[in-house]
Design a protein around this motif. Structure first.
Motif, PDB file in Angstrom:
ATOM      1  N   LEU A 140       3.321 -17.218  30.502  1.00  0.00           N
ATOM      2  CA  LEU A 140       4.367 -17.889  31.280  1.00  0.00           C
ATOM      3  C   LEU A 140       3.771 -18.473  32.556  1.00  0.00           C
ATOM      4  O   LEU A 140       4.085 -19.614  32.927  1.00  0.00           O
ATOM      5  CB  LEU A 140       5.482 -16.897  31.609  1.00  0.00           C
ATOM      6  CG  LEU A 140       6.767 -17.456  32.230  1.00  0.00           C
ATOM      7  CD1 LEU A 140       7.943 -16.521  31.944  1.00  0.00           C
ATOM      8  CD2 LEU A 140       6.643 -17.633  33.741  1.00  0.00           C
ATOM      9  N   GLN A 143       1.896 -21.607  31.752  1.00  0.00           N
ATOM     10  CA  GLN A 143       2.792 -22.743  31.507  1.00  0.00           C
ATOM     11  C   GLN A 143       3.348 -23.304  32.810  1.00  0.00           C
ATOM     12  O   GLN A 143       3.651 -24.498  32.900  1.00  0.00           O
ATOM     13  CB  GLN A 143       3.940 -22.313  30.587  1.00  0.00           C
ATOM     14  CG  GLN A 143       3.536 -22.114  29.137  1.00  0.00           C
ATOM     15  CD  GLN A 143       4.725 -21.939  28.221  1.00  0.00           C
ATOM     16  OE1 GLN A 143       5.817 -22.458  28.487  1.00  0.00           O
ATOM     17  NE2 GLN A 143       4.530 -21.211  27.118  1.00  0.00           N
ATOM     18  N   ALA A 144       3.476 -22.454  33.806  1.00  0.00           N
ATOM     19  CA  ALA A 144       3.983 -22.889  35.107  1.00  0.00           C
ATOM     20  C   ALA A 144       2.874 -23.383  36.026  1.00  0.00           C
ATOM     21  O   ALA A 144       3.130 -23.684  37.199  1.00  0.00           O
ATOM     22  CB  ALA A 144       4.716 -21.727  35.792  1.00  0.00           C
ATOM     23  N   ASP A 145       1.647 -23.475  35.498  1.00  0.00           N
ATOM     24  CA  ASP A 145       0.494 -23.915  36.292  1.00  0.00           C
ATOM     25  C   ASP A 145       0.286 -23.058  37.534  1.00  0.00           C
ATOM     26  O   ASP A 145      -0.209 -23.528  38.562  1.00  0.00           O
ATOM     27  CB  ASP A 145       0.641 -25.392  36.701  1.00  0.00           C
ATOM     28  CG  ASP A 145       0.635 -26.316  35.499  1.00  0.00           C
ATOM     29  OD1 ASP A 145      -0.128 -26.059  34.543  1.00  0.00           O
ATOM     30  OD2 ASP A 145       1.420 -27.289  35.500  1.00  0.00           O
ATOM     31  N   HIS A 146       0.699 -21.806  37.443  1.00  0.00           N
ATOM     32  CA  HIS A 146       0.545 -20.846  38.539  1.00  0.00           C
ATOM     33  C   HIS A 146       1.189 -21.338  39.837  1.00  0.00           C
ATOM     34  O   HIS A 146       0.645 -21.147  40.936  1.00  0.00           O
ATOM     35  CB  HIS A 146      -0.929 -20.498  38.764  1.00  0.00           C
ATOM     36  CG  HIS A 146      -1.516 -19.707  37.619  1.00  0.00           C
ATOM     37  ND1 HIS A 146      -2.091 -20.307  36.530  1.00  0.00           N
ATOM     38  CD2 HIS A 146      -1.577 -18.366  37.402  1.00  0.00           C
ATOM     39  CE1 HIS A 146      -2.507 -19.366  35.676  1.00  0.00           C
ATOM     40  NE2 HIS A 146      -2.193 -18.181  36.171  1.00  0.00           N
ATOM     41  N   HIS A 150       7.887 -23.032  39.918  1.00  0.00           N
ATOM     42  CA  HIS A 150       7.896 -23.458  38.520  1.00  0.00           C
ATOM     43  C   HIS A 150       8.025 -22.241  37.599  1.00  0.00           C
ATOM     44  O   HIS A 150       8.763 -22.284  36.600  1.00  0.00           O
ATOM     45  CB  HIS A 150       6.616 -24.218  38.179  1.00  0.00           C
ATOM     46  CG  HIS A 150       6.467 -25.513  38.923  1.00  0.00           C
ATOM     47  ND1 HIS A 150       5.357 -26.312  38.819  1.00  0.00           N
ATOM     48  CD2 HIS A 150       7.302 -26.147  39.790  1.00  0.00           C
ATOM     49  CE1 HIS A 150       5.505 -27.375  39.579  1.00  0.00           C
ATOM     50  NE2 HIS A 150       6.675 -27.302  40.189  1.00  0.00           N
ATOM     51  N   ALA A 151       7.330 -21.159  37.938  1.00  0.00           N
ATOM     52  CA  ALA A 151       7.426 -19.938  37.142  1.00  0.00           C
ATOM     53  C   ALA A 151       8.840 -19.369  37.206  1.00  0.00           C
ATOM     54  O   ALA A 151       9.395 -18.919  36.194  1.00  0.00           O
ATOM     55  CB  ALA A 151       6.418 -18.909  37.642  1.00  0.00           C
ATOM     56  N   ARG A 153      11.563 -21.034  37.628  1.00  0.00           N
ATOM     57  CA  ARG A 153      12.421 -21.909  36.822  1.00  0.00           C
ATOM     58  C   ARG A 153      12.260 -21.600  35.332  1.00  0.00           C
ATOM     59  O   ARG A 153      13.249 -21.553  34.586  1.00  0.00           O
ATOM     60  CB  ARG A 153      12.100 -23.364  37.128  1.00  0.00           C
ATOM     61  CG  ARG A 153      13.116 -24.365  36.591  1.00  0.00           C
ATOM     62  CD  ARG A 153      13.106 -25.650  37.379  1.00  0.00           C
ATOM     63  NE  ARG A 153      11.769 -26.170  37.605  1.00  0.00           N
ATOM     64  CZ  ARG A 153      11.209 -26.275  38.810  1.00  0.00           C
ATOM     65  NH1 ARG A 153      11.858 -25.879  39.888  1.00  0.00           N
ATOM     66  NH2 ARG A 153       9.990 -26.776  38.947  1.00  0.00           N
ATOM     67  N   LEU A 154      11.037 -21.353  34.892  1.00  0.00           N
ATOM     68  CA  LEU A 154      10.799 -20.998  33.492  1.00  0.00           C
ATOM     69  C   LEU A 154      11.487 -19.682  33.132  1.00  0.00           C
ATOM     70  O   LEU A 154      12.074 -19.552  32.054  1.00  0.00           O
ATOM     71  CB  LEU A 154       9.294 -20.870  33.233  1.00  0.00           C
ATOM     72  CG  LEU A 154       8.515 -22.131  32.855  1.00  0.00           C
ATOM     73  CD1 LEU A 154       7.035 -21.799  32.699  1.00  0.00           C
ATOM     74  CD2 LEU A 154       9.055 -22.755  31.582  1.00  0.00           C
TER      75      LEU A 154
END
Length: 265
Positions: A140, A143-146, A150-151, A153-154
């Protein structure tokens, strides 16, 4: 207890510095989740699974009372024992492909600290991690590019019960940032106002509020959001010392806060 905003800022700043340096009250008191990770001596991948799935049943019992976090019967002590003795519950691949939800339910039924929601939520989160995020929380984060927002939101868009909510998501982000992988944008992740932070805020401000009242919870959350943004503070760095003194409020936390306030004045 607190006279004005400048005094609160001075208190928060001193608590933050003391906690980061491990001085004063923080010499002998720390966050139980980090104590657990340190005791288990986990790799980043292991810590990601341990902290993520342990957070799933972190919610209150159906009675409305939060689960105890410290002490021999505390929640994080139970999770530490689970990892040491029954590590399979922390393996999404094994849970989904081998053991199944029924086996997890039967196992959790024997643990008094768990409630009827826990096994189902734990298993659903394991399925999501296995199917959507390459088998674990680190997928995860990739996918959120760290990036912390963004993490978050995922997480909120995924089926991760017990993690995808206003309190648990920022708490999970902080755990991942501190013990798994550094995340950018931590300044934009809110301070999680749960029972502990609500109680500390109430005591600091001598407030008459009720955590069961939605408007009161929103007021406290908005206050900390505005306070951190106004003073350019990273919310997680404010949260950690406040959480520690809150967990031990009646066992030295209040006295320590009062002593720091006296120094500020």
């Amino acid at each position: 207890m607190i006279r004005d905003e400048s005094e609160l800022l001075a208190l928060v700043s001193r608590l933050r510095r003391a906690q980061q340096a491990g001085k004063g009250f923080f010499t002998t008191h720390s966050l139980p989740e980090y104590t657990a990770v340190d005791e288990l001596d986990l790799t980043a991948t292991e810590a990601a699974r341990f902290l993520t799935l342990s957070l799933v049943p972190f919610h209150a019992h159906p009675s409305g009372q939060p689960k105890p976090q410290v002490g021999r019967a505390g929640f994080w002590r139970v999770c530490t024992n689970l990892w040491q003795q029954h590590q399979w519950v922390y393996d999404p691949h094994r849970l989904v492909t081998s053991e199944g939800e029924g086996e997890l339910e039967r196992f959790f039924d024997r643990l008094s600290i768990m409630d009827p929601y826990d096994a189902h939520w734990w298993f659903r989160s394991a399925v999501t991690l296995y199917e959507r995020f390459d088998g674990g929380p680190e997928g995860l984060l990739r996918q959120a590019d760290h990036v912390a927002p963004h993490a978050a939101r995922l997480v909120r868009r995924a089926v991760l019960p017990g993690i995808a909510d206003a309190v648990s998501t920022p708490l999970w982000i902080r755990l991942m940032h501190d013990r798994v992988a550094s995340l950018a944008g931590m300044r934009w992740v809110s301070l999680p106002v749960d029972h502990t932070l609500f109680a500390v805020t109430t005591a600091l401000g001598d407030l008459t509020v009720d955590i069961e009242n939605h408007d009161d919870r929103e007021t406290i959350q908005t206050f900390w959001d505005v306070f951190c943004e106004k003073h350019k503070l990273v919310p997680s760095r404010v949260e950690k010392p406040l959480r520690i003194v809150g967990l031990y409020w009646h066992r030295g936390g209040r006295d320590y806060v009062e002593s720091v306030l006296e120094e500020c004045r």
